[in-house]
Design a protein around this motif. Structure first.
Motif, PDB file in Angstrom:
ATOM      1  N   ARG A 245     -11.117   7.539  -8.310  1.00 28.80           N
ATOM      2  CA  ARG A 245     -10.568   6.360  -8.971  1.00 28.80           C
ATOM      3  C   ARG A 245     -10.626   6.528 -10.491  1.00 28.80           C
TER       4      ARG A 245
ATOM      5  N   PRO B 138     -10.147   0.511 -11.953  1.00 28.75           N
ATOM      6  CA  PRO B 138     -11.172   0.747 -10.932  1.00 28.75           C
ATOM      7  C   PRO B 138     -10.861   0.170  -9.558  1.00 28.75           C
ATOM      8  N   SER B 139      -9.965  -0.812  -9.474  1.00 30.66           N
ATOM      9  CA  SER B 139      -9.659  -1.422  -8.177  1.00 30.66           C
ATOM     10  C   SER B 139      -8.533  -0.712  -7.432  1.00 30.66           C
ATOM     11  N   VAL B 140      -7.898   0.264  -8.070  1.00 28.46           N
ATOM     12  CA  VAL B 140      -6.779   0.971  -7.439  1.00 28.46           C
ATOM     13  C   VAL B 140      -7.310   2.189  -6.678  1.00 28.46           C
ATOM     14  N   PRO B 141      -6.971   2.338  -5.400  1.00 32.75           N
ATOM     15  CA  PRO B 141      -7.499   3.466  -4.612  1.00 32.75           C
ATOM     16  C   PRO B 141      -6.953   4.805  -5.078  1.00 32.75           C
TER      17      PRO B 141
ATOM     18  N   LYS C 201      -2.160  -4.292 -15.198  1.00 33.58           N
ATOM     19  CA  LYS C 201      -3.127  -5.386 -15.359  1.00 33.58           C
ATOM     20  C   LYS C 201      -2.439  -6.726 -15.604  1.00 33.58           C
TER      21      LYS C 201
ATOM     22  N   THR D 289       0.852  -1.194   0.000  1.00 36.23           N
ATOM     23  CA  THR D 289       0.000   0.000   0.000  1.00 36.23           C
ATOM     24  C   THR D 289       0.886   1.242   0.000  1.00 36.23           C
TER      25      THR D 289
END
Length: 324
Positions: free
Chosen positions: A229, A234-237, A215, A141
């Motif tokens: 985002r 879309p899954s990356v903060p 990806k 993170t």
């Protein structure tokens, strides 16, 4: 995707301000191939924009558009190539925030003046950057990365693909209270290769150039440097979710010609590029890669450039960046 709010200068007004004789001379323009000079290697967001606009310009005019990549030297090589060419509208500089704004903050004496030496044509696109680390990195993170940088000041390295990325890293250092050292590379693609191989610890990456690498698992994305985002990832903060609200880092691309280029040819090119900007397929093209169109004529681009130069000067001063 919401577009950036720029006041649009109409092509009719731009052309109407030119003497009738000069306008007539531009009617046959372009009558031969046009060259787009890019200061970065293939695969960069600037290169992607140049090739897209070049392809569309060919479809509109019937004239080939050749994209020449002139990386290295902090963009100086490409700039000097453009300024040494005849100022006739057939050589266009497709530059970014680095060459058109950030370099002013990093160098005491530039071999060019990004405002006085060029006449703006149009904005092209803006895209958020992504903070990426090697796939095998221990940092899962952004908080992990910041904690490690605080524990070991000056040990972690940032891969800077351009002057713009260097100042993004300096802004992160200032915002998070850390010291990640910059390692310069000739372009974004080289910097990302270094991150993927683990040669450097982290980099800011143009989302248009890094999405597929992320990806495919060749890079690990920690955060999108934006307040929302990205549709492409879309899954990356975003930065607020990652623990650093209020921080943003974007790249942008715009087209210019040498300032001595005749006004008629300059206006004709600006008109053609504005038409490409307004195409629905242009908006769709950029949305797919996580970017957005930046619509604005020459006057809007000149004001935007001046604002960007002032912004990065402030950041460089605050971060105590020593000018080269």
């Amino acid at each position: 995707m919401k577009r950036i709010p720029f006041l649009l200068a109409t092509a009719a007004l731009a052309l109407g301000a030119i003497a009738p004789g000069a306008t007539a001379l531009a009617q046959d323009f372009p009558s031969r191939p046009i060259k787009f000079v890019v200061p970065f290697p293939p695969g960069s967001g600037t290169d992607t924009s140049a090739r897209y606009f070049g392809r569309k310009l060919t479809e509109m005019t019937g004239q080939p558009v050749v994209v020449e990549n002139k990386p290295g030297g902090n963009g100086f090589i490409a700039v000097q190539n453009v300024l040494a060419a005849p100022a006739d509208g057939y050589t266009v500089f497709v530059g970014s925030n680095s060459t058109l704004a950030v370099n002013v903050a990093l160098f005491k004496k530039l071999p060019y003046n990004p405002q006085a030496d060029f006449a703006p044509l149009s904005m092209m696109m803006r895209a958020p950057t992504v903070i990426v680390v090697p796939p095998q990195s221990p940092y899962k993170t952004l908080a992990d990365l910041i904690a490690a940088a605080k524990a070991q000041p000056g040990k972690l390295n940032h891969g800077g693909g351009s002057a713009g990325y260097q100042l993004m890293n300096e802004a992160l250092n200032d915002r998070a209270g850390i010291d990640i050292r910059n390692v310069p590379f000739k372009g974004a693609s080289e910097a990302l290769t270094a991150v993927a191989s683990g040669t450097v610890d982290v980099a800011f990456a143009d989302i248009t150039a890094s999405t597929e690498l992320i990806k495919s698992g060749k890079l690990r994305a920690l955060a999108v440097a934006s307040d929302r985002r990205a549709s492409a990832l879309p899954s990356v903060p975003h930065m607020g979710e990652a623990g650093l609200p209020g921080y943003g880092a974007y790249v942008w691309v715009g087209a210019m010609v040498p300032a001595k280029t005749p006004k008629a040819e300059t206006a004709k090119l600006a008109t053609l590029l504005a038409q490409i900007e307004r195409l629905p397929e242009t908006r769709e093209f950029y949305e797919k890669i996580g970017a957005e169109t930046m619509q604005g004529g020459a006057d809007e681009m000149r004001r935007f450039q001046a604002d960007e130069i002032a912004l990065w000067k402030r950041i460089a001063t605050k971060a105590n960046v020593q000018q080269e």
